[in-house]
Design an enzyme around this catalytic site. Structure first.
Site, short mmCIF file in Angstrom:
data_model
loop_
_atom_site.label_atom_id
_atom_site.label_comp_id
_atom_site.label_asym_id
_atom_site.label_seq_id
_atom_site.Cartn_x
_atom_site.Cartn_y
_atom_site.Cartn_z
N ASP A 41 0.83 -1.21 0.00
CA ASP A 41 0.00 0.00 0.00
C ASP A 41 0.86 1.26 0.00
OD1 ASP A 41 1.02 -0.25 2.52
OD2 ASP A 41 -0.84 0.23 3.58
N HIS A 246 27.07 8.83 -14.52
CA HIS A 246 25.90 8.87 -13.64
C HIS A 246 26.00 7.81 -12.54
CE1 HIS A 246 23.27 10.99 -16.90
NE2 HIS A 246 24.05 11.82 -16.25
N ASP A 263 28.70 15.62 -7.51
CA ASP A 263 27.67 16.24 -8.37
C ASP A 263 26.37 16.17 -7.59
OD1 ASP A 263 25.88 17.07 -10.30
OD2 ASP A 263 26.83 15.96 -11.92
N ASP A 274 22.25 23.01 -9.33
CA ASP A 274 23.06 21.95 -9.94
C ASP A 274 24.52 22.37 -9.80
OD1 ASP A 274 23.90 19.76 -11.31
OD2 ASP A 274 22.92 20.23 -13.20
N HIS A 360 30.36 14.44 -23.12
CA HIS A 360 29.01 14.96 -22.88
C HIS A 360 28.92 16.45 -23.21
CE1 HIS A 360 30.46 16.90 -19.18
NE2 HIS A 360 31.01 15.75 -18.83
N HIS A 364 23.41 22.89 -20.03
CA HIS A 364 21.98 22.64 -20.22
C HIS A 364 21.18 23.68 -19.44
CE1 HIS A 364 21.49 20.91 -16.14
NE2 HIS A 364 22.59 20.22 -16.37
N HIS A 371 17.41 19.13 -15.74
CA HIS A 371 17.61 19.29 -17.18
C HIS A 371 16.34 19.95 -17.70
CE1 HIS A 371 20.66 15.74 -17.21
NE2 HIS A 371 21.19 16.85 -16.77
N GLU A 389 29.50 22.82 -17.34
CA GLU A 389 30.03 21.64 -16.66
C GLU A 389 30.98 20.82 -17.53
OE1 GLU A 389 27.00 18.56 -15.98
OE2 GLU A 389 25.52 19.95 -16.79
N TYR A 393 37.74 12.74 -18.21
CA TYR A 393 37.59 11.42 -17.60
C TYR A 393 38.68 10.51 -18.18
CZ TYR A 393 33.15 13.73 -16.95
OH TYR A 393 32.19 14.66 -16.65
N ARG A 402 35.33 16.92 -12.91
CA ARG A 402 34.25 17.70 -13.50
C ARG A 402 33.96 18.87 -12.57
NH1 ARG A 402 30.66 13.97 -14.36
NH2 ARG A 402 29.10 14.29 -12.73
N GLU A 404 31.26 22.43 -12.20
CA GLU A 404 29.98 22.93 -12.72
C GLU A 404 29.49 24.12 -11.92
OE1 GLU A 404 25.54 21.14 -13.77
OE2 GLU A 404 26.81 20.11 -12.31
#
Length: 434
Positions: A41, A246, A263, A274, A360, A364, A371, A389, A393, A402, A404
């Site tokens: 439930d 990720h 991150d 972000d 990448h 954004h 995003h 960002e 790597y 990285r 950002e």
């Protein structure tokens, strides 16, 4: 309500802009998200439909907004349907919005219970010529779950087959890309909380700490500052884990000599910050780590100079990739003869060597969604807010960096919302060893 609500005037202005875009005889419907089940439930925590929140400020399930700007009766030009509360609901779930409270939050005068939606919609559609319906048309959206909005589309198509249906998303996305002063302030508040969490970590991280302990420290700081928590699943990635873009397991030990990629950011009033930072677990960068870190930092600063009104995001990405290629050559990761050809930069053909280390996008949109919605053919404009960002790597070295920040596009110069958040390597080392 944990956060201070944005004034109703913000949502009134948002509705007015959308209403002005709707043609004569058009009626638009925007619905809340479902409350999603787990098992037995149980249910997941409710997450409001971003478009509905943008237009109403209501953070409650079973809410529907109907806009009909050309309705003959002025009272029918904006109607809000909210879930009817009861003593039983108040006992088990807590009180829901009353009609008076819904008016105060939204600035909409005509409020009905959601259970009356079908009856009122039938009357409205007798007068309306075209129906604008909303679906999640984000370019990266992927869901196998049938949403409340999708069910509404199917019901309208079945019950009103003579009405042409139009998509509302492109109009809303164009509006949401440019932020109001109140929206920018909500994002600043989320970013101030994010900064506080990061500063707390600089005094906490050391060899032997678990990634999930770092996550807990951040969450503690966010909650005590009236945030509902993380903007998105946090990435707390040490050593080789940082090479997974990720990574969300957050279950490894932070080892002496490793870098820790963070991150993670806070939200406030449904607006989401972000941030990414990369720090040395032991408080001191090695020579190689510092070289990679400084290269990424130079790319971040370069990217900010490219963000100007009238520039297309794809042009920014292309300029950054060319600059990143130079940095990777300087780090000995890419050879001079491996430079990308014009075929890649002009037509996107092939996979140049630099993509092995920077794979990448560099930016954004951000807002109610991390995003955030965007129309990629629309150039940057004043009061858009975007991330910057860049990252490098190096899987063969178990090394990744990285960084950002959030940038508000300005008329003559940009605003860096994270200008006060530690970023320079020397400052990070000093704070970690204070």
């Amino acid at each position: 309500m944990r956060y201070t609500r944005l004034p109703a005037s913000v949502f009134e202005a948002n509705r007015a802009r959308l209403s002005a875009m709707l043609p004569e005889g058009a009626l638009a419907i925007v619905s809340a998200n479902d409350v999603m089940p787990t098992n037995a439930d149980g249910t997941m925590g409710f997450v409001q439909n971003s478009d509905l929140y943008y237009l109403t400020g209501v953070d409650q399930e079973e809410t529907v907004l109907v806009l009909f700007p050309s309705a003959r009766d002025p009272k029918k030009r904006a109607i809000l349907f909210v879930r009817e509360t009861s003593e039983l609901i108040a006992i088990w779930e807590g009180a829901k919005l009353t009609k008076a409270e819904a008016r105060e939050v939204t600035g909409i005068e005509t409020i009905y219970w959601t259970s009356d939606l079908d009856r009122h919609l039938r009357d409205l559609l007798f007068e309306a010529d075209t129906i604008y319906l909303n679906l999640n048309q984000h370019l990266r959206a992927a869901s196998d779950v049938q949403t409340r909005e999708r069910r509404l589309v199917d019901e309208i198509r079945r019950d009103y087959p003579l009405h042409p249906l139009k998509k509302l998303a492109p109009m809303l996305y164009g509006l949401r890309m440019v932020k109001s002063p109140e929206e920018l302030e909500a994002l600043r508040e989320a970013t101030r909380t994010t900064d506080a969490g990061f500063r707390r970590l600089l005094a906490f991280v050391k060899p032997g700490v678990q990634e999930f302990e770092v996550e807990a420290e951040m969450m503690h700081e966010y909650l005590r500052r009236r945030s509902r928590g993380f903007s998105y699943p946090p990435i707390i990635a040490s050593g080789k884990n940082a090479c997974v873009l990720h990574y969300v397991e957050n279950n490894a030990t932070c080892e002496d000599g490793d870098l820790l990629l963070l991150d993670c950011a806070a939200e406030y009033a449904n607006y989401r910050s972000d941030m990414t930072r990369t720090i040395p677990v032991n408080g001191k960068f090695t020579e190689r780590q510092r070289a990679v870190y400084d290269a990424v930092l130079r790319i971040l600063k370069f990217t900010v100079t490219q963000l100007r009104p009238g520039v297309l995001p794809k042009e920014v990405q292309k300029a950054v990739e060319k600059e990143m290629e130079n940095e990777l050559i300087g780090l000995g990761l890419v050879k001079e003869e491996e430079r990308a050809t014009d075929d890649y930069f002009e037509r996107g053909e092939g996979k140049p060597a630099f993509r092995n280390y920077f794979m990448h996008g560099v930016s954004h949109q951000i807002g109610i969604d991390v995003h955030d919605v965007n129309l990629p053919w629309v150039p940057l404009a004043v009061n858009m807010i975007v991330t910057v960002e860049p990252g490098i790597y190096i899987r063969e070295e178990n090394l990744a960096v990285r960084l950002e920040n959030l940038i508000v596009i300005g008329e003559t110069e940009n605003e860096d919302m994270m200008a006060n958040t530690p970023l320079e390597a020397d400052e990070i080392e000093a704070l970690m060893n204070a």
